[in-house]
Design a protein around this motif. Structure first.
Motif, PDB file in Angstrom:
ATOM      1  N   SER A  81       0.858  -1.368   0.099  1.00 14.90           N
ATOM      2  CA  SER A  81      -0.065  -0.130  -0.147  1.00 14.90           C
ATOM      3  C   SER A  81       0.881   1.346  -0.009  1.00 14.90           C
ATOM      4  O   SER A  81       0.548   2.391  -0.559  1.00 14.90           O
ATOM      5  N   ASP A  82       1.975   1.160   0.679  1.00 12.71           N
ATOM      6  CA  ASP A  82       2.929   2.287   0.726  1.00 12.71           C
ATOM      7  C   ASP A  82       4.130   2.409  -0.549  1.00 12.71           C
ATOM      8  O   ASP A  82       4.847   3.325  -0.466  1.00 12.71           O
ATOM      9  N   GLY A  83       3.648   1.806  -1.635  1.00 10.98           N
ATOM     10  CA  GLY A  83       4.708   1.482  -2.681  1.00 10.98           C
ATOM     11  C   GLY A  83       5.593   0.570  -2.942  1.00 10.98           C
ATOM     12  O   GLY A  83       6.544   0.432  -3.728  1.00 10.98           O
ATOM     13  N   GLY A  84       5.730  -0.130  -1.489  1.00 10.79           N
ATOM     14  CA  GLY A  84       6.840  -1.269  -1.434  1.00 10.79           C
ATOM     15  C   GLY A  84       6.678  -2.130  -2.150  1.00 10.79           C
ATOM     16  O   GLY A  84       5.668  -2.735  -2.970  1.00 10.79           O
ATOM     17  N   ARG A  85       7.652  -3.516  -1.986  1.00 12.16           N
ATOM     18  CA  ARG A  85       7.598  -4.729  -2.635  1.00 12.16           C
ATOM     19  C   ARG A  85       7.109  -5.696  -1.515  1.00 12.16           C
ATOM     20  O   ARG A  85       6.995  -5.750  -0.380  1.00 12.16           O
ATOM     21  N   ILE A  86       6.540  -6.725  -2.166  1.00 16.08           N
ATOM     22  CA  ILE A  86       6.193  -8.061  -1.203  1.00 16.08           C
ATOM     23  C   ILE A  86       7.779  -8.762  -0.748  1.00 16.08           C
ATOM     24  O   ILE A  86       8.607  -9.027  -1.843  1.00 16.08           O
ATOM     25  N   ARG A  87       7.738  -8.915   0.336  1.00 17.63           N
ATOM     26  CA  ARG A  87       8.849  -9.776   0.888  1.00 17.63           C
ATOM     27  C   ARG A  87       8.289 -11.039   0.828  1.00 17.63           C
ATOM     28  O   ARG A  87       8.064 -11.793   1.662  1.00 17.63           O
ATOM     29  N   LYS A 109      -5.475  -5.088  -6.166  1.00 18.41           N
ATOM     30  CA  LYS A 109      -6.564  -4.049  -5.678  1.00 18.41           C
ATOM     31  C   LYS A 109      -6.107  -3.017  -4.890  1.00 18.41           C
ATOM     32  O   LYS A 109      -6.870  -1.939  -4.464  1.00 18.41           O
ATOM     33  N   LEU A 110      -4.877  -3.089  -4.190  1.00 16.60           N
ATOM     34  CA  LEU A 110      -4.376  -2.069  -3.432  1.00 16.60           C
ATOM     35  C   LEU A 110      -3.931  -0.956  -4.294  1.00 16.60           C
ATOM     36  O   LEU A 110      -3.787   0.214  -3.759  1.00 16.60           O
ATOM     37  N   ARG A 111      -3.870  -0.864  -5.562  1.00 18.85           N
ATOM     38  CA  ARG A 111      -3.662   0.122  -6.535  1.00 18.85           C
ATOM     39  C   ARG A 111      -4.982   0.747  -7.195  1.00 18.85           C
ATOM     40  O   ARG A 111      -4.980   1.254  -8.246  1.00 18.85           O
ATOM     41  N   ILE A 112      -6.207   0.136  -6.763  1.00 21.04           N
ATOM     42  CA  ILE A 112      -7.433   0.755  -7.280  1.00 21.04           C
ATOM     43  C   ILE A 112      -8.047   1.789  -6.161  1.00 21.04           C
ATOM     44  O   ILE A 112      -7.674   1.817  -5.019  1.00 21.04           O
ATOM     45  N   ASP A 113      -8.491   2.678  -7.021  1.00 20.43           N
ATOM     46  CA  ASP A 113      -9.021   3.925  -6.325  1.00 20.43           C
ATOM     47  C   ASP A 113      -9.967   3.201  -4.974  1.00 20.43           C
ATOM     48  O   ASP A 113     -10.912   2.541  -5.285  1.00 20.43           O
ATOM     49  N   GLN A 114      -9.739   3.683  -3.912  1.00 15.89           N
ATOM     50  CA  GLN A 114     -10.686   3.140  -2.810  1.00 15.89           C
ATOM     51  C   GLN A 114     -12.158   3.540  -2.857  1.00 15.89           C
ATOM     52  O   GLN A 114     -12.835   2.944  -2.261  1.00 15.89           O
ATOM     53  N   THR A 115     -12.477   4.831  -3.280  1.00 16.96           N
ATOM     54  CA  THR A 115     -13.764   5.082  -3.422  1.00 16.96           C
ATOM     55  C   THR A 115     -14.351   3.973  -4.491  1.00 16.96           C
ATOM     56  O   THR A 115     -15.694   3.749  -4.136  1.00 16.96           O
ATOM     57  N   VAL A 116     -13.730   3.542  -5.515  1.00 17.53           N
ATOM     58  CA  VAL A 116     -14.653   2.622  -6.231  1.00 17.53           C
ATOM     59  C   VAL A 116     -14.278   1.244  -5.482  1.00 17.53           C
ATOM     60  O   VAL A 116     -15.374   0.581  -5.348  1.00 17.53           O
ATOM     61  N   LEU A 117     -13.356   0.819  -4.956  1.00 20.60           N
ATOM     62  CA  LEU A 117     -13.184  -0.353  -4.064  1.00 20.60           C
ATOM     63  C   LEU A 117     -13.994  -0.570  -3.272  1.00 20.60           C
ATOM     64  O   LEU A 117     -14.647  -1.722  -2.888  1.00 20.60           O
ATOM     65  N   ARG A 118     -14.630   0.305  -2.401  1.00 21.65           N
ATOM     66  CA  ARG A 118     -15.878   0.344  -1.330  1.00 21.65           C
ATOM     67  C   ARG A 118     -16.899   0.844  -1.715  1.00 21.65           C
ATOM     68  O   ARG A 118     -17.511   1.100  -0.664  1.00 21.65           O
ATOM     69  N   ALA A 119     -17.376   1.396  -2.840  1.00 20.04           N
ATOM     70  CA  ALA A 119     -18.453   1.786  -3.380  1.00 20.04           C
ATOM     71  C   ALA A 119     -19.513   0.763  -2.795  1.00 20.04           C
ATOM     72  O   ALA A 119     -19.447  -0.358  -3.011  1.00 20.04           O
ATOM     73  N   ASN A 120     -20.452   1.203  -1.949  1.00 15.32           N
ATOM     74  CA  ASN A 120     -21.769   0.483  -1.318  1.00 15.32           C
ATOM     75  C   ASN A 120     -22.964   0.577  -2.550  1.00 15.32           C
ATOM     76  O   ASN A 120     -24.033   0.831  -2.137  1.00 15.32           O
TER      77      ASN A 120
END
Length: 411
Positions: free
Chosen positions: A124-130, A204-215
């Motif tokens: 989420s902070d732009g880092g890599r998967i360890r 999905k962590l790079r998807i706009d959160q307003t779209v991701l959580r749209a009710n």
């Protein structure tokens, strides 16, 4: 005019007259050889023992034209070894019971939850998967499911899952490893399934959160943006240096469907990598059993029924059937009403009689809370000398039961 019609048990309805089975009547509990289906319980029993039956159109309540619409074009069955070419398959056996495995499963999941949360925060902070950290963290989970999957399957149903959180990823990993165990895949492949399942939706962590959580239901443009999570996921894997092809295939193709209706490439059948076919089943089951903006969560058994009806349409039949064997017809966490009128929650499945799992009783026959909830095994339990059966599954939250407040006596 045909009088008997071959119909798969997934397509049976009340009113159909079953004249023959796909096996000897003596291999089933049916006393009468030829009967009209009058209850849903009879359908469930037929599904437990048979793949298909012969239905007599003259004795059924449905018109023959209605029955003919239930006929499916047969597809040649494929052995699991033929689906997973070149993999060393071997059956697993239970090496511990539910009670002994429960504390080990809790410890394994506690480790993984913490590390998985860190992974999602880093991305989420732009880092890599360890990846190395995640591989180490997943080992206790694989060990627990390999010994006995029931404890992990039970614990994951107690969580309140956020649709796009690490908790959903954790559940997907448990279901994937449980299915891999049922298929007989070696431990290294179970590790790949766990990793792939946890990372399927990392994009999905790079998807706009307003779209991701749209009710609400998404617009066409928002739906297209949401579908980009697959490509985002591939990019994150590449940036993180993850080269495991099974993990890449699961992230890339978990939305492909056997009939070509999926995305992003519209692949069909064997064009979809085998592990991605597994991922599609896992992802769909997770979505069906979660609250969505446009539909409430299904009961686990309802989701299983939906998957079963999608066999050889959206998903490969052999893999759907293996998944049902892995987590049960009534998966852990399913609220059920018994023939006695009591209400309980399924704790663990039976490997031999899938309609008779272990159930923790929560409400008495008057639907009042029991002072002392207890676990019973439906293979052994009886009500007034009659076998105790599951009458029906209940929707999540029925009778105001919150699984988050449920704990097994003595644990």
């Amino acid at each position: 005019m045909l009088t008997t019609i071959k119909i798969y048990t997934s397509d049976l309805e009340i009113g159909m007259f079953v004249s023959a089975l796909d096996r000897s009547w003596l291999d089933t509990p049916f006393v009468i050889q030829g009967f009209r289906i009058e209850t849903q319980d009879q359908i469930e029993k037929l599904r437990e023992y048979c793949d298909y039956v012969l239905v007599d159109s003259r004795k059924s309540r449905q018109a023959e034209s209605t029955l003919q619409r239930k006929v499916r074009k047969d597809r040649k069955r494929v052995a699991i070894a033929g689906i997973f070419h070149g993999r060393d398959l071997a059956p697993y056996r239970d090496d511990s019971n539910f009670e002994d495995e429960h504390p080990r499963a809790e410890a394994a999941l506690e480790i993984l939850v913490e590390d998985l949360w860190q992974v999602f925060e880093q991305v989420s902070d732009g880092g890599r998967i360890r990846a190395a950290q995640l591989k180490r963290s997943v080992e206790p989970l694989i060990g627990s499911v390999s010994r006995n999957p029931d404890a992990c399957l039970w614990i994951t149903r107690l969580k309140h899952h956020d649709e796009y959180s690490y908790q959903k990823a954790l559940s997907a990993a448990i279901w994937a490893v449980s299915l891999g165990r049922e298929l007989g895949l070696p431990r290294r492949d179970l590790r790949s399934l766990a990793m792939g399942a946890m990372l399927m939706d990392v994009g999905k962590l790079r998807i706009d959160q307003t779209v991701l959580r749209a009710n609400r239901r998404l617009s066409t443009d928002e739906e297209l943006a949401m579908r980009q999570h697959v490509e985002h996921g591939r990019e994150i894997l590449q940036e993180s240096g993850i080269l495991n092809q099974d993990v890449i295939d699961m992230v890339s193709h978990h939305h492909e469907r056997c009939d070509g209706s999926g995305y992003p490439a519209g692949l069909r059948g064997d064009e979809i990598p085998a592990v991605a076919r597994v991922a599609g089943i896992i992802d769909t089951y997770g979505s069906l059993t979660s609250d969505r903006a446009y539909a409430p969560a299904m009961s686990p058994s309802g989701a299983i029924k939906t998957l079963y009806e999608m066999r050889d349409i959206k998903f490969q039949a052999e893999l759907v059937e293996a998944f049902i064997k892995a987590i049960g017809v009534y998966p852990a966490g399913t609220l059920v009403e018994l023939s006695s009128g009591e209400v309980g929650v399924v704790v663990a499945e039976s490997r031999t009689r899938r309609l008779k799992p272990k159930v923790m009783l929560l409400l008495d026959d008057g639907k009042q809370p029991m002072l002392q909830p207890r676990v019973i095994d439906l293979q052994e339990a009886a009500d007034n000398d009659e076998p105790l059966l599951i009458r029906r599954s209940l929707e999540p939250g029925a009778y105001s039961i919150d699984l988050a407040d449920v704990s097994i006596p003595g644990m």
